[in-house]
Design an enzyme around this catalytic site. Structure first.
Site, short mmCIF file in Angstrom:
data_model
loop_
_atom_site.label_atom_id
_atom_site.label_comp_id
_atom_site.label_asym_id
_atom_site.label_seq_id
_atom_site.Cartn_x
_atom_site.Cartn_y
_atom_site.Cartn_z
N PRO A 155 -8.88 0.11 -1.20
CA PRO A 155 -7.89 0.10 -0.11
C PRO A 155 -8.17 -0.86 1.01
O PRO A 155 -7.28 -0.88 2.09
CB PRO A 155 -8.23 1.60 0.50
CG PRO A 155 -9.40 1.86 0.06
CD PRO A 155 -9.82 1.14 -1.51
N LYS A 189 -3.18 -2.50 0.30
CA LYS A 189 -2.27 -3.22 -0.66
C LYS A 189 -1.53 -2.28 -1.71
O LYS A 189 -0.53 -2.52 -2.24
CB LYS A 189 -3.01 -4.33 -1.39
CG LYS A 189 -3.23 -5.53 -0.60
CD LYS A 189 -1.93 -6.15 0.03
CE LYS A 189 -2.27 -7.21 1.01
NZ LYS A 189 -0.86 -7.40 2.05
N HIS A 206 2.55 -4.14 14.38
CA HIS A 206 1.41 -4.72 14.70
C HIS A 206 1.31 -6.41 14.36
O HIS A 206 1.46 -6.61 13.36
CB HIS A 206 0.24 -4.13 13.89
CG HIS A 206 -0.14 -2.72 14.64
ND1 HIS A 206 -1.35 -2.19 14.30
CD2 HIS A 206 0.63 -2.06 15.43
CE1 HIS A 206 -1.49 -1.08 14.93
NE2 HIS A 206 -0.45 -0.74 15.55
N TYR A 249 -2.77 -10.66 4.29
CA TYR A 249 -2.70 -9.38 4.86
C TYR A 249 -1.09 -8.95 4.97
O TYR A 249 -0.96 -7.69 4.75
CB TYR A 249 -3.38 -9.41 6.39
CG TYR A 249 -3.56 -7.63 6.44
CD1 TYR A 249 -4.88 -7.25 6.05
CD2 TYR A 249 -2.79 -6.99 7.03
CE1 TYR A 249 -5.25 -6.02 6.40
CE2 TYR A 249 -3.09 -5.73 7.63
CZ TYR A 249 -4.35 -5.19 7.14
OH TYR A 249 -4.60 -3.93 7.75
N TYR A 281 -11.50 -3.51 11.46
CA TYR A 281 -12.15 -3.65 10.37
C TYR A 281 -13.51 -3.80 10.88
O TYR A 281 -13.86 -5.01 11.31
CB TYR A 281 -11.48 -4.51 9.25
CG TYR A 281 -10.25 -4.21 8.77
CD1 TYR A 281 -9.13 -4.48 9.37
CD2 TYR A 281 -10.29 -3.66 7.44
CE1 TYR A 281 -7.95 -4.05 8.61
CE2 TYR A 281 -9.19 -3.23 6.78
CZ TYR A 281 -8.05 -3.38 7.38
OH TYR A 281 -6.74 -3.04 6.57
P1 FAD Z 1 1.51 7.36 -6.75
O1 FAD Z 1 1.85 7.41 -5.04
O2 FAD Z 1 0.22 8.01 -7.16
O3 FAD Z 1 2.80 8.26 -7.25
C1 FAD Z 1 2.44 8.76 -8.70
C2 FAD Z 1 3.39 10.17 -8.80
O4 FAD Z 1 3.30 10.57 -10.05
C3 FAD Z 1 2.55 11.32 -7.74
O5 FAD Z 1 3.47 11.97 -6.94
C4 FAD Z 1 2.12 12.10 -8.79
O6 FAD Z 1 2.12 13.44 -8.57
C5 FAD Z 1 3.14 11.94 -9.98
N1 FAD Z 1 2.26 12.35 -11.66
C6 FAD Z 1 1.34 12.20 -11.86
N2 FAD Z 1 0.98 12.37 -13.17
C7 FAD Z 1 2.19 13.07 -13.39
C8 FAD Z 1 2.93 13.77 -14.68
N3 FAD Z 1 1.84 13.76 -15.64
N4 FAD Z 1 3.99 14.09 -14.61
C9 FAD Z 1 4.91 13.93 -13.55
N5 FAD Z 1 4.56 13.42 -12.47
C10 FAD Z 1 3.07 13.01 -12.41
N6 FAD Z 1 -3.74 2.59 -0.36
C11 FAD Z 1 -3.66 1.93 0.50
O7 FAD Z 1 -3.33 0.83 0.84
N7 FAD Z 1 -4.69 2.41 1.57
C12 FAD Z 1 -5.12 4.04 1.53
O8 FAD Z 1 -5.67 4.28 2.67
C13 FAD Z 1 -4.86 4.51 0.50
N8 FAD Z 1 -5.48 5.72 0.38
C14 FAD Z 1 -5.30 6.27 -0.96
C15 FAD Z 1 -5.90 7.54 -1.07
C16 FAD Z 1 -5.82 8.35 -2.14
C17 FAD Z 1 -6.42 9.71 -2.42
C18 FAD Z 1 -5.24 7.57 -3.43
C19 FAD Z 1 -4.98 8.19 -4.71
C20 FAD Z 1 -4.70 6.41 -3.21
C21 FAD Z 1 -4.60 5.70 -1.96
N9 FAD Z 1 -4.03 4.46 -1.87
C22 FAD Z 1 -4.38 3.83 -0.69
C23 FAD Z 1 -3.30 3.91 -2.57
C24 FAD Z 1 -1.74 3.93 -2.46
O9 FAD Z 1 -1.79 5.36 -1.86
C25 FAD Z 1 -1.26 3.93 -3.73
O10 FAD Z 1 -1.57 2.39 -4.49
C26 FAD Z 1 0.46 4.27 -4.11
O11 FAD Z 1 0.66 5.61 -3.79
C27 FAD Z 1 0.73 3.65 -5.35
O12 FAD Z 1 2.06 4.47 -5.57
P2 FAD Z 1 2.48 4.55 -6.74
O13 FAD Z 1 4.06 5.31 -6.77
O14 FAD Z 1 2.11 3.70 -7.87
O15 FAD Z 1 1.61 6.25 -7.25
C1 DHB Z 2 -5.10 2.20 6.49
C2 DHB Z 2 -5.51 2.36 5.08
C3 DHB Z 2 -6.29 1.00 4.64
O1 DHB Z 2 -6.59 1.08 3.31
C4 DHB Z 2 -6.16 0.07 5.26
O2 DHB Z 2 -6.57 -0.96 5.01
C5 DHB Z 2 -5.66 -0.17 6.54
C6 DHB Z 2 -5.02 1.09 7.15
C7 DHB Z 2 -4.37 3.53 6.95
O3 DHB Z 2 -4.42 4.25 6.28
O4 DHB Z 2 -3.83 3.60 8.08
#
Ligand code: FAD
Ligand code: DHB
Length: 397
Positions: A295, A299, A75, A386, A203
């Site tokens: 979100p 980021k 995009h 962005y 948005y």
């Molecule tokens: P995570 O992806 O959370 O990975 C952590 C991992 O550790 C998971 O697999 C978990 O199962 C594991 N874990 C936890 N505790 C333990 C333990 N005690 N022992 C072993 N393993 C463990 N960001 C956006 O930009 N847009 C979005 O739309 C968006 N939607 C989201 C929706 C939800 C419900 C959540 C929670 C987050 C969302 N985010 C979104 C944020 C984005 O997904 C996260 O910033 C990203 O996943 C961060 O990656 P990470 O690897 O740091 O953590």
């Molecule tokens: C999506 C999630 C976001 O938080 C965003 O700012 C834009 C797109 C998505 O899930 O596609």
């Protein structure tokens, strides 16, 4: 009891843990990943969808970008919609760069496959994970797997276990400073079997609240609605969700969302959260374990990847020269980017969501949107944040 020796013990198989493990493998550094969920759960968990150009470049350089290059949607802009009118922010013109829409769970599938194909060790469905010894040179991770106790002995622990993990709370009280801000709203998100109604993300600021139109493929739409942080999904039958989305995203003329079967529904709270420093002894926190962004700026995933890129380089410097200089700089280097991204995510969130209270704020928001969409300098500021701040070393100093 099974005992495993590795160089870096990684807790969590999210984007942070898996990218770190693969980057270390590419540098010849051994790691093992412990994950408390099943492989299927990790591969199906619907979360973020927008990849910055730097994240895309890194995944490609790591050799895990083939499917993303084929299936990801490139995009060159987004639309800000307010007062029922759309205004395009043209990333290509303003920054020369683009974003890629490719679901986080697809990135996870690609990373797990690459790790396992190259002999990587990921232990899924572990329980009772506990860490200790990270204030010494001999950190340990304890866990139970299939009813059997196990231990990992390692040189370093990477706490990549997200916002509800065990690593951050294992740091002694008082060693970390927490910065936290809760928002009085959340997002109700759906995944729908319907073609996106626009080629780009929209948005929308609306007096009934924020809405976002995104997508996962030419057949699947991802949509979000501002709601209460504890919104009860039982109050949201499919018809009500579609009606509310149509209202908030309406853009004049006869533009309408395409409706279809809702495949998944969920509510996500919103928070800005940072711990400082992101290191304690030989424990390094990365991704959501160290910080959470609301979100709206898309980021969270990108920031997690940026952290572990810095960490992998610092670990590589340690294993090739014995020097801890880069490891000692890890937290400071990451936090500079973290705070800039916090600022941007907070700003996007404040500009686009409905805040109950003083009508002055709504007028001010509209003036901000008007400015952002009519001044090249302001549009460029949004666009460069962005598509992603540079992943080169300019943010490491
Ligand atoms: P995570 O992806 O959370 O990975 C952590 C991992 O550790 C998971 O697999 C978990 O199962 C594991 N874990 C936890 N505790 C333990 C333990 N005690 N022992 C072993 N393993 C463990 N960001 C956006 O930009 N847009 C979005 O739309 C968006 N939607 C989201 C929706 C939800 C419900 C959540 C929670 C987050 C969302 N985010 C979104 C944020 C984005 O997904 C996260 O910033 C990203 O996943 C961060 O990656 P990470 O690897 O740091 O953590
Ligand atoms: C999506 C999630 C976001 O938080 C965003 O700012 C834009 C797109 C998505 O899930 O596609």
């Amino acid at each position: 009891m099974s005992t495993l020796r590795t160089e870096v013990g990684i807790v969590g198989a999210g984007p942070a843990g898996l990218v770190l493990s693969h980057l270390l493998y590419l540098e010849g550094i051994d790691s093992a990943v412990l994950e408390n969920r099943s492989r299927q759960y990790c591969e199906e968990r619907i979360r973020a969808g927008v990849l910055e150009s730097g994240t895309v470049d890194l995944l490609v350089q790591m050799g895990v970008g083939e499917r993303m290059k084929r299936e990801g949607l490139i995009h060159y802009g987004i639309e800000l919609r307010f007062g029922g009118q759309g205004h395009r922010i043209d990333f290509k013109d303003l920054t020369g760069r683009a974003i890629t829409v490719y679901g986080q769970h697809e990135v996870i599938k690609d990373l797990i496959q690459a790790r396992l194909a190259t002999g990587g060790r990921i232990l899924f469905e572990v329980e009772d994970v506990r860490i200790d010894g990270f204030e010494s040179a001999h950190p340990k991770i304890h866990y139970t797997h299939a009813g059997q106790p196990g231990e990992i002995h390692c040189d370093f622990i990477a706490g990549c276990d997200g916002s509800h993990g065990v690593c951050r709370p294992s740091v002694p009280p008082g060693a970390l400073t927490v910065y936290d801000r809760q928002y009085p709203f959340g997002w109700l998100g759906i995944l729908a079997e319907a073609p996106p109604a626009s080629e780009e993300l929209i948005y929308a600021h609306h007096d009934r609240g924020f809405a976002l139109h995104s997508m996962r493929s030419p057949q699947i739409t991802r949509l979000y609605l501002q709601c209460a942080p504890d919104e009860n999904l039982d109050q949201w039958p499919d018809d009500r969700i579609w009606e509310e989305l149509q209202t908030r995203l309406s853009g004049g003329n006869d533009w309408r969302l395409h409706e279809g079967r809702i495949l998944q529904k969920g509510v996500t709270g919103m928070r800005s959260y940072v711990v400082e420093p992101m290191q304690h002894g030989r424990l390094f926190l990365a991704g959501d374990a160290a910080h959470i962004v609301p979100p709206t700026g898309a980021k969270g995933l990108n920031l997690a990847v940026a952290d572990v890129r810095v960490l992998a380089r610092a670990l590589n410097a340690f294993y090739s020269t014995g020097s801890t200089t880069e490891l000692d700089r890890y937290s400071k280097a990451c936090l500079r980017r973290v705070w800039r991204v916090q600022r941007f995510s907070w700003w996007m969130t404040s500009m686009l969501h409905k805040h109950e209270g003083n009508p002055f704020d709504e007028r001010r928001q509209l003036a901000e949107l008007d400015y952002v969409t009519s001044s090249r300098a302001a549009s460029q500021s949004l666009a460069e944040n962005y598509v992603g701040l540079p992943m080169d070393d300019t943010l490491l100093r």
